[in-house]
Design a protein around this motif. Sequence first.
Motif, short mmCIF file in Angstrom:
data_model
loop_
_atom_site.label_atom_id
_atom_site.label_comp_id
_atom_site.label_asym_id
_atom_site.label_seq_id
_atom_site.Cartn_x
_atom_site.Cartn_y
_atom_site.Cartn_z
N ASP A 41 0.84 -1.19 0.00
CA ASP A 41 0.00 0.00 0.00
C ASP A 41 0.87 1.24 0.00
O ASP A 41 1.97 1.24 0.55
CB ASP A 41 -0.87 0.03 1.26
N LEU A 42 0.32 2.31 -0.60
CA LEU A 42 1.07 3.56 -0.61
C LEU A 42 0.28 4.59 0.21
O LEU A 42 0.08 4.38 1.40
CB LEU A 42 1.30 3.99 -2.05
N TYR A 44 -3.29 7.06 0.87
CA TYR A 44 -4.72 7.13 0.60
C TYR A 44 -5.25 8.41 1.21
O TYR A 44 -4.67 8.98 2.12
CB TYR A 44 -5.47 5.90 1.12
N ARG A 62 -2.70 20.64 -0.94
CA ARG A 62 -1.40 19.98 -1.10
C ARG A 62 -0.99 19.34 0.22
O ARG A 62 -1.27 19.88 1.29
CB ARG A 62 -0.37 21.05 -1.51
N ASP A 63 -0.38 18.18 0.14
CA ASP A 63 0.15 17.54 1.35
C ASP A 63 1.42 16.78 0.98
O ASP A 63 1.64 16.44 -0.19
CB ASP A 63 -0.88 16.59 1.99
N GLN A 66 -7.08 5.55 -3.36
CA GLN A 66 -6.38 4.38 -2.80
C GLN A 66 -5.22 4.11 -3.74
O GLN A 66 -5.36 4.24 -4.96
CB GLN A 66 -7.30 3.16 -2.73
N LEU A 94 -10.04 1.34 3.48
CA LEU A 94 -9.17 2.51 3.53
C LEU A 94 -8.24 2.58 2.33
O LEU A 94 -8.01 3.65 1.76
CB LEU A 94 -8.33 2.47 4.82
N GLY A 146 -1.02 1.69 4.72
CA GLY A 146 -0.38 2.77 3.98
C GLY A 146 -0.45 4.04 4.79
O GLY A 146 -0.71 4.02 6.00
N ILE A 147 -0.24 5.16 4.11
CA ILE A 147 -0.20 6.45 4.79
C ILE A 147 -1.41 7.30 4.38
O ILE A 147 -1.63 7.51 3.18
CB ILE A 147 1.11 7.20 4.45
N GLU A 148 -2.15 7.75 5.38
CA GLU A 148 -3.31 8.58 5.06
C GLU A 148 -2.92 10.05 5.07
O GLU A 148 -2.36 10.56 6.05
CB GLU A 148 -4.44 8.36 6.08
N LEU A 149 -3.21 10.72 3.96
CA LEU A 149 -2.98 12.17 3.88
C LEU A 149 -4.28 12.88 4.25
O LEU A 149 -5.36 12.49 3.76
CB LEU A 149 -2.55 12.57 2.47
N ILE A 150 -4.16 13.88 5.12
CA ILE A 150 -5.40 14.58 5.53
C ILE A 150 -5.40 16.03 5.06
O ILE A 150 -6.33 16.77 5.34
CB ILE A 150 -5.60 14.51 7.06
N PHE A 151 -4.38 16.44 4.33
CA PHE A 151 -4.33 17.78 3.73
C PHE A 151 -4.66 18.86 4.75
O PHE A 151 -5.66 19.58 4.63
CB PHE A 151 -5.27 17.87 2.52
N PRO A 152 -3.85 19.02 5.78
CA PRO A 152 -4.15 20.04 6.79
C PRO A 152 -3.99 21.44 6.19
O PRO A 152 -3.16 21.65 5.30
CB PRO A 152 -3.09 19.78 7.87
N PRO A 153 -4.78 22.37 6.67
CA PRO A 153 -4.66 23.74 6.14
C PRO A 153 -3.40 24.41 6.69
O PRO A 153 -3.39 24.87 7.83
CB PRO A 153 -5.94 24.43 6.65
N THR A 170 4.19 20.10 7.09
CA THR A 170 2.98 19.28 7.21
C THR A 170 3.19 18.25 8.30
O THR A 170 4.19 18.25 9.02
CB THR A 170 2.66 18.61 5.87
N TYR A 182 3.77 12.21 8.76
CA TYR A 182 3.03 10.94 8.62
C TYR A 182 3.94 9.73 8.76
O TYR A 182 3.61 8.74 9.42
CB TYR A 182 2.36 10.87 7.24
N TYR A 183 5.07 9.80 8.07
CA TYR A 183 5.95 8.63 8.01
C TYR A 183 6.52 8.31 9.40
O TYR A 183 6.52 7.15 9.84
CB TYR A 183 7.08 8.89 7.01
N ASN A 184 6.98 9.34 10.09
CA ASN A 184 7.51 9.12 11.44
C ASN A 184 6.43 8.64 12.39
O ASN A 184 6.67 7.79 13.25
CB ASN A 184 8.16 10.40 11.98
#
Lengths: 179, 472
Positions: free
Chosen positions: A40-41, A43, A64-65, A170, B212, B305-312, B319, B322-324
Amino acid sequence: MKLLTYVFFSAIIVSLFGCVKDTDFDQVDDILFTPEIELDLIYFNLDAGEFFDTTTNTPRFTVRDTTALEFLDSNDITGSIQKIEFLFDFNNAIPRTFEVDFEFLRNNNSATYNTGTVIAAGTDGATIQTLFIDEVEGEELNDIERASKVVVSVTIPEADAALTGTLELQSKATYYIEY
Amino acid sequence: MIRWILTYGVAALATFSCFSQNKQLLYGLENIPQSLMLNPGGEIDAQKHFGIPLFSGIHLNAGSSGVTVYDIFGDDGGDINTKIRDKISELDDKDFFTLTEQLEIVNFGWRSLEGTYFSAGWYQEADFIAYFPKDLAVLASEGNRDYINVPFDIGQVSARGDATSVFHFGMNKQLNRRLTIGARAKLYSSVISLSSTNNTGTFTTVPSENGLNVYEHRLQNVDVAFQSSGLASLTELSGNRAGITSKIIGRSLFSGNYGLGVDFGFTYQLTDKVRLSGSALDIGAIFHTTDTETYRVRGDYTLNGIELIFPPIEEGEFTLPYYNDLEDEIEQVVKIDTISKSYVQTRPLKINAQLSYNFGKFIGGAACDCLEKGRIRRVNETGLHLFAIARPKGPQTAATFFYRRRFGSNFSLKGTYTVDSYSADNIGAAMAMDIGKFNFYIAADNLLRLDNLAKANSVSLQLGLNLKWDQE
């Protein structure tokens, strides 16, 4: 008795110096393992409201993130990966198209690799799927392997406060490894 | 690394190879003192003996239960990668690789006036067994792409290695005309001990059930431990070869990790032709109290995996890490402990049992009522020998049919046919002879493979030289 002893000793001596034949140990240089690993990458689940700033009452055209992907430039795998196949599976229920960009960066934020796609607009009450597959090999693979993070940018052409729906992603990566 | 293991590890099997601790060839050979090491209650002819230091008992053995050198490196025109893939598919997690070495440093014995035979000595033993972790081999060689929904069993990892110095003292007594019994006390000094057994856990990639992401990568019921004693201080000396050698030699005598054990054995003359014997060896344990380390990984985790939540965030702001955060989360849930605590490890128990039938002329004279006289020697002996050894994944057993021919009291030959779980055509031979006061023996297994050891799963070699004084 003497003959028996002679035969026996001969057998033992042969066993001590028994030969290994019909073998070719140089074949070890030809040994190659080729695992194909699916992981998985990233999501996300973006609500349409993310594209409109209600405090300023203006559209936010690009969200953007960034996340680190530190394993990409890890010495453990660099050089062993022959190909990476990214699969991005978008499901869009927002009645807008989107441009999505993936920008891979080094630690010093210099870009090494870019890719992206356009996501089909959703329709009222229906989710539209967009599959984006990006195969990376050769020189581009070297670029990816120098990266340690990825910036994901999602751009909407227009947005307003009444916009509803979600955009989901995903994704997975298939690593073709040789070692 | 894998290439190195394949080349040198498998090639080593070609030289000597497998039922590592089974010494069916030497068992019951009363004219060599070392038979008392296999059955302290065995019959022994000597009045006294003294093993030539470092040459009285040499045992070498290495092998694998399911693969030969030729299977992989055979010059048969086949593709080596195909052969490896086929062999990985063919082997299972009960297949194993072994390496055993025993070297007698000192061995001597004497008979007391009332007839008890005492024996004592010091030997060094290295014993290693590793089971084939098939699922991890498949994962490493093929990956998980074609194994979605298939659990990879991490618990298949099972290996144990010990280098031990053993001081022993034994007594052997013929109680009456039929029964001889014996026992041996052992003091173990562990030079180095490594083990990873009784592990559990699976790794499975399944299509996402929580929606997810594409998959869920599940680590379930993971409990994997690696235990060692005597390793940490050697690691600190890495690169200092002289220091390591000195430390190992010192540990052979005083390692700080000691253990106690006993051997028991008997021989019972059922009739003047039928003899039953048996022994239990290494009933004991080593108490690892110094220089110990245990690494343990346990827990359950599902990776999406890693969930991105696009914080403002504003321009220039960082940002979320996430990875850590993901790494921290995994470390919290899948705990990795490094502890230094004492542990007890039982020795691998070995059981021998033998029923033999003696026939033909008597050694040294005409027929007599030999049962009344005690020990009986006829020129021919045939029988069945059974062997079992406790191993991490359960006992391993072997059955041997043997025929032995005595040529007087100073020379005998023995041929064996051994069947175990992995080989049904193991032919072995042993010879023991006295030349003056010198007693020499040599034994080798798997003679059918002598023309090309590359095709052998198992070959073992045992030899030794003693000074021996027979009873008058």
